[in-house]
Each structure stands twice: as structure tokens, then as C-alpha cells.
Design an enzyme around this catalytic site. Sequence first.
Site, short mmCIF file in Angstrom:
data_model
loop_
_atom_site.label_atom_id
_atom_site.label_comp_id
_atom_site.label_asym_id
_atom_site.label_seq_id
_atom_site.Cartn_x
_atom_site.Cartn_y
_atom_site.Cartn_z
N ARG A 132 0.83 -1.21 0.00
CA ARG A 132 0.00 0.00 0.00
C ARG A 132 0.87 1.26 0.00
O ARG A 132 0.48 2.29 -0.53
CB ARG A 132 -0.95 -0.03 1.22
CG ARG A 132 -2.09 -1.03 1.07
CD ARG A 132 -3.00 -1.00 2.30
NE ARG A 132 -4.19 -1.82 2.12
CZ ARG A 132 -4.25 -3.12 2.37
NH1 ARG A 132 -3.18 -3.76 2.79
NH2 ARG A 132 -5.38 -3.78 2.20
N ASP A 143 -12.09 -4.94 6.45
CA ASP A 143 -11.38 -5.81 7.40
C ASP A 143 -12.36 -6.54 8.31
O ASP A 143 -12.18 -7.72 8.64
CB ASP A 143 -10.39 -4.99 8.24
CG ASP A 143 -9.34 -4.30 7.38
OD1 ASP A 143 -8.91 -4.91 6.39
OD2 ASP A 143 -8.98 -3.16 7.69
N HIS A 186 -5.22 -0.04 8.45
CA HIS A 186 -5.76 -0.74 7.28
C HIS A 186 -4.63 -1.20 6.36
O HIS A 186 -4.68 -0.99 5.15
CB HIS A 186 -6.74 0.17 6.54
CG HIS A 186 -7.45 -0.49 5.40
ND1 HIS A 186 -8.21 -1.63 5.55
CD2 HIS A 186 -7.51 -0.17 4.08
CE1 HIS A 186 -8.71 -1.98 4.37
NE2 HIS A 186 -8.30 -1.11 3.47
#
Length: 362
Positions: free
Chosen positions: A128, A191, A218
Amino acid sequence: MNCESESSFLGKESYAALQNSSSPRSVKSTGRTQYHLNPQASYKVAILGAAGGIGQPLALLVKMSPLVSSLNLYDIANVKGVAADLSHCNTPAQVSDFTGPSELADCLKGVNVVVIPAGVPRKPGMTRDDLFNINASIVKTLVEAVADNCPEAFIHVISNPVNSTVPIAAEVLKQKGVYDPKKLFGVTTLDVVRANTFVAQKKNLRLIDVDVPVIGGHAGITILPLLSKTKPSVCFTDEEIHELTVRIQNAGTEVVEAKAGAGSATLSMAYAAARFVESSLRALDGDGDVYECAYVQSDVADLPFFASRIKLGKKGVEALISSDLQGLTEYEQKAVEALKAELKSSIEKGVGFAQKQSVAAA
């Protein structure tokens, strides 16, 4: 009864299922007034990045909500076709399309909820953080427009890395003088959706009954499912705890690899984002019993931002449910400590980016 005004997600039963998929209520009070959907509700939702892999299915799901009267779709290209396609669905929301920076302000005027899935997706081998430089600039630009045109709106940030893009959004809103921490959310619902699904499969439980709070952030180890807090109460072996925790943390990579270069999690992310939009709209509409996990400004873990269960109300975050972080197992306590350093670094990276950009523009 006007059937169309209450139609949603293929009908009453499916709509009820979506509502029930929300986190079970943290507080059960006796004799509380039951919330009933207002069929005349009229909320305006804007999706920024609506022609993308997440944006398109998300737009379809939001179009199905009986709480939405206007759905504004924005992207830099290809959004007219998405809007035309969606406009043929016989649900009440009126769909409008907006293309390019010159039309962004019009897209946002009078909007109640802004959802931001814009950006580039992860590809195999990418983390990410690899997305940071591209998506950070996109989020900054879009949030500036939100600040200028609908500063009172709930802002749902999906663009990764959420651990950094939410702090960027906060800094932009501060610079514009309109920051309300109760109305800025990093969407971590996926999640929770994954944790509920994987636990139900592992323990052969009815999925509708399962609720696993997920805290932290996250990305990778910052995603921490609190399996000891699973409802209904269930026992896990140490091996199961480790296996489930790692799978939930790496579930995004599971999808990226399965798509073999063709994208990342889009359908499940759209579903999770639609659930969070629906929860926000219910809260705006007066439901006093809406709880979700989200990444927000927080003081529950000595970090500026942290994902935990929150209570949603008409003005955004009404309460942080800190009780989930009490009575953790040794495994969970160690995991919380382990994630803090990484999450702190991601937050600082986002804040630093926004402040650097502000100085450069001055």
C-alpha cells in the site's frame, strides 16, 4: 405503500440482510425506540472515482439505497457511461455525472456524504505504501474541493494507503479551516467483513450472527482482529488465532495475487464501502444505534488516528468504543504494541506530505 421508495438491494429481505451485516449493537437498552427507515429520506451522496474498479460496483450498491435521493458520480474520464447505465435502474436515486476538475465543484455542492475510492489499485508485488505518492496527491486535491464545496459532509476515504491518506485529508481540512474530526473516516469496514466471513467459515457459524471488531489501521500488521471479542463467544486454539489473524491481515494480497495483475479487491471493497455509507445515512436519518469500526481521529491508543468501533450519529462520530481494547489476550496486547510503530510512521508520513505540499504552494 410505495414499494419503490423502500426498495433496496433487491428488496426488503436483502436490505434487512445488509443492515444486519452491520456490527451488532454494542449497547442494548431496554425499551429503546426502534428505528424505522424514513421512506421520504433525501440524502445526497457523491462518489469521487466512480468509473474505477471500486467506484462502479459501489455506485450500483449506493443507487439501491432507499435513503439516497441524489447520486453524483465523478471521475476524470468514462463516467458518463457509468451514469447512463445506472440511471436505468428503477430505484429512486437520481444519477448525475461529472467529468474532470472543472466539474468537480458542481458535483460536490450540497452533498451529505462524499466517498473517495479514487486512485490507482495495487498490483502484484506492490505494498500500500508503493501507492503513496500517486494516491496522496489525488486525495489531497479531492479533499480540497470537498472543503470548498461541502465542508459539512461526512468524508469516507477508501484510497490507499488509508493509514496515511486520512491524516492527509485531516491536514488539508485544517489548512482550509473546516476540519471536523467527527466527520472524517477511513473506511476499514472490509477488514471487519473479511474477519466475520473467515471466522464464520472456520467455526461453521451463521454469518449473520458473527461480529469481530477489527482495530488499528488498514494495512498489514496494523490490521488487528480482536478474536477474543468475537460475538457470539467462540473458542479458538492458538494455531487458529494465528492463522485467522494472518489471513485477515493479508486478505488484500490474497485477492491481488488471485487476480494475477488484473487488479485488487474491488467487489468486496465496494460491498464494505456501501455498508459504511448505509450506516452513515442511517445515523444521519436519526437511527441512534449505529456502530461500525472505522479509522478516525482517536485517543484510545496514544496515536492521532486509530481504527476501533465507533458510534455514529447525526454529527458523525458520537463515541469511541474504547471498551473493546480492555481485557485483551496476551497475543492481542503484543500485537497492539507491535502495530503502533508502523501506524505512527504512516500517520507521520501523511501529515508530512500534506504540510510539505502546503509550504510548496505558499
